[in-house]
Design an enzyme around this catalytic site. Sequence first.
Site, mmCIF file in Angstrom:
data_model
loop_
_atom_site.group_PDB
_atom_site.id
_atom_site.type_symbol
_atom_site.label_atom_id
_atom_site.label_comp_id
_atom_site.label_asym_id
_atom_site.label_seq_id
_atom_site.Cartn_x
_atom_site.Cartn_y
_atom_site.Cartn_z
ATOM 1 N N LYS A 10 0.817 -1.206 0.000
ATOM 2 C CA LYS A 10 0.000 0.000 0.000
ATOM 3 C C LYS A 10 0.860 1.270 0.000
ATOM 4 C CE LYS A 10 -3.960 -2.166 2.303
ATOM 5 N NZ LYS A 10 -4.833 -2.103 3.504
ATOM 6 N N TYR A 50 -12.367 -2.022 -4.228
ATOM 7 C CA TYR A 50 -12.925 -2.250 -2.892
ATOM 8 C C TYR A 50 -14.453 -2.167 -2.862
ATOM 9 C CZ TYR A 50 -8.272 -2.204 -0.812
ATOM 10 O OH TYR A 50 -6.979 -2.508 -0.473
ATOM 11 N N ASN A 113 -2.004 -0.054 7.105
ATOM 12 C CA ASN A 113 -1.395 -1.299 7.572
ATOM 13 C C ASN A 113 -0.445 -1.948 6.569
ATOM 14 O OD1 ASN A 113 -3.219 -2.320 5.747
ATOM 15 N ND2 ASN A 113 -4.467 -3.389 7.258
ATOM 16 N N HIS A 116 -2.117 -5.537 1.596
ATOM 17 C CA HIS A 116 -3.411 -6.183 1.381
ATOM 18 C C HIS A 116 -3.138 -7.579 0.842
ATOM 19 C CE1 HIS A 116 -7.475 -6.917 -0.215
ATOM 20 N NE2 HIS A 116 -6.835 -7.454 -1.245
ATOM 21 N N GLU A 127 -9.426 -10.265 -7.745
ATOM 22 C CA GLU A 127 -8.387 -9.260 -7.505
ATOM 23 C C GLU A 127 -7.236 -9.378 -8.494
ATOM 24 O OE1 GLU A 127 -9.221 -8.540 -2.755
ATOM 25 O OE2 GLU A 127 -7.444 -9.680 -3.324
#
Length: 140
Positions: A10, A50, A113, A116, A127
Amino acid sequence: MIERTLSIVKPDAVTKNAIGAILETFENGGLTVVATKMVKLTKAQAEGFYAVHSERPFFPTLTDFMSEGPIVVSVLEGENAIARHRELLGATDPAEAEEGTVRKRFGTNIERNATHGSDAPDTAAFEIGYFFNALELHRR
């Protein structure tokens, strides 16, 4: 069973120059990178990726975050790749992740975080297809 899973480094981890260390963790953990590239999502592309979370309260901040800077998307392959990858990532909240996991090492909080990972075979298929075409996927 040999599987494929999608992995995303990310924007927060890209900014920290953690791409190499994160991919190395996956390779040392028994997974093989079969495709990888850096992309910059638009807000609309992040919303499309998402979409499953569109009704959740965190959706706007998640899609803002995922479109704020470049990300590195990779397809990882290996024995039980989905579960193995998620094990290497650690808990979604870095504060709850085990020592040595990617999120413990590079994540800041539950929203930032660092990474993913796909959570199931059907999710992985969607995905992977969102970011890669068949010509971009390789066997090693």
